[in-house]
Scaffold this motif. Structure first.
Motif, short mmCIF file in Angstrom:
data_model
loop_
_atom_site.label_atom_id
_atom_site.label_comp_id
_atom_site.label_asym_id
_atom_site.label_seq_id
_atom_site.Cartn_x
_atom_site.Cartn_y
_atom_site.Cartn_z
N GLN A 1 12.14 6.99 10.06
CA GLN A 1 11.78 8.40 10.22
C GLN A 1 10.79 8.84 9.15
O GLN A 1 9.86 9.60 9.42
N VAL A 2 10.97 8.36 7.93
CA VAL A 2 10.01 8.68 6.85
C VAL A 2 8.62 8.15 7.22
O VAL A 2 7.62 8.84 7.02
N ALA B 1 0.82 -1.22 0.00
CA ALA B 1 0.00 0.00 0.00
C ALA B 1 0.85 1.26 0.00
O ALA B 1 0.52 2.25 -0.66
N ASN B 2 1.96 1.24 0.72
CA ASN B 2 2.81 2.43 0.81
C ASN B 2 3.86 2.50 -0.30
O ASN B 2 4.26 3.59 -0.69
N ALA B 3 4.25 1.37 -0.83
CA ALA B 3 5.20 1.37 -1.95
C ALA B 3 4.54 1.88 -3.22
O ALA B 3 5.22 2.34 -4.13
N ARG B 4 3.22 1.84 -3.28
CA ARG B 4 2.48 2.32 -4.46
C ARG B 4 2.33 3.85 -4.49
O ARG B 4 1.78 4.39 -5.43
N CYS B 5 2.79 4.52 -3.47
CA CYS B 5 2.66 5.98 -3.39
C CYS B 5 3.74 6.63 -4.26
O CYS B 5 4.68 7.25 -3.76
N PHE B 6 3.61 6.52 -5.58
CA PHE B 6 4.62 7.02 -6.50
C PHE B 6 4.80 8.53 -6.39
O PHE B 6 5.86 9.06 -6.72
N SER C 1 7.99 9.66 -3.29
CA SER C 1 9.07 8.70 -3.53
C SER C 1 9.79 8.30 -2.24
O SER C 1 10.25 7.16 -2.11
N ARG C 2 9.88 9.23 -1.28
CA ARG C 2 10.54 8.89 -0.01
C ARG C 2 9.76 7.80 0.73
O ARG C 2 10.35 6.85 1.25
N LEU C 3 8.43 7.92 0.76
CA LEU C 3 7.60 6.92 1.43
C LEU C 3 7.66 5.59 0.68
O LEU C 3 7.78 4.53 1.29
N ALA C 4 7.59 5.64 -0.63
CA ALA C 4 7.65 4.41 -1.43
C ALA C 4 8.98 3.69 -1.21
O ALA C 4 9.02 2.46 -1.04
N ARG C 5 10.08 4.44 -1.18
CA ARG C 5 11.40 3.86 -0.96
C ARG C 5 11.51 3.30 0.47
O ARG C 5 12.02 2.20 0.68
#
Length: 169
Positions: free
Chosen positions: A81-82, A43-48, A51-55
């Protein structure tokens, strides 16, 4: 006494609650911790657009799943931290079918190892070995027992003497 061991250092806990009961959703039972973790990471990796959250989500590792819906995750400090920042901004996405109730740092749990003695009760070892061999449908002979003991209790060079004296009784 052995030195204490720290468990779960550098981890976050996510308190999750189901949006609906498993029976109402037509699901046979609650998903396991690994499935919930994969859904959270996905769910969070799809937040293109973030990019910081996806990474950070891609760097997460499953740490554990506790009763009452607590997911423990581990990652490098910058990635954690992200996730904290995303939670504060209400941008952290829950796994499908869940709601995130709380996110917090997990302080390392300390475990004090219990030392084992060097003594192995002979009767216990022999009974366990024979039981294991019977369960594996291995015929217990002097040779097969000695082979089993040497394989499962390495470092005891006197097994052949013990078995010989035991077999003579």
């Amino acid at each position: 006494m052995a030195r204490p061991v720290q468990l779960a250092p550098g981890s976050l806990a996510l308190v999750l609650s189901r949006l609906e009961t498993p029976k109402a959703a037509g699901v046979a039972e609650d998903p396991g911790g690994h499935a919930v973790f994969r859904a959270f990471r996905r769910a969070n990796a799809r937040c293109f657009w973030n990019s910081r959250l996806a990474r950070a989500a891609s760097r997460l590792a499953f740490q554990g799943w506790l009763c009452r819906g607590v997911l423990l995750v581990h990652a490098p400090p910058a990635s954690l931290q992200v996730l904290r920042d995303a939670w504060c901004r209400r941008a952290l996405r829950p796994p499908r079918g869940f709601r995130i109730s709380a996110v917090g740092d997990v302080f390392p749990v300390q475990m004090n190892p219990i030392a084992q003695s060097q003594f192995i009760p002979l009767a216990e070892v022999l009974c366990c070995a024979i039981s294991d061999m019977n369960a594996a449908e291995i015929v217990v002979t002097q040779e097969s027992l000695l082979e089993h003991l040497m394989k499962h209790y390495p470092g005891h060079r006197v097994w052949h003497l013990i078995i010989q004296s035991f077999w003579m009784v």
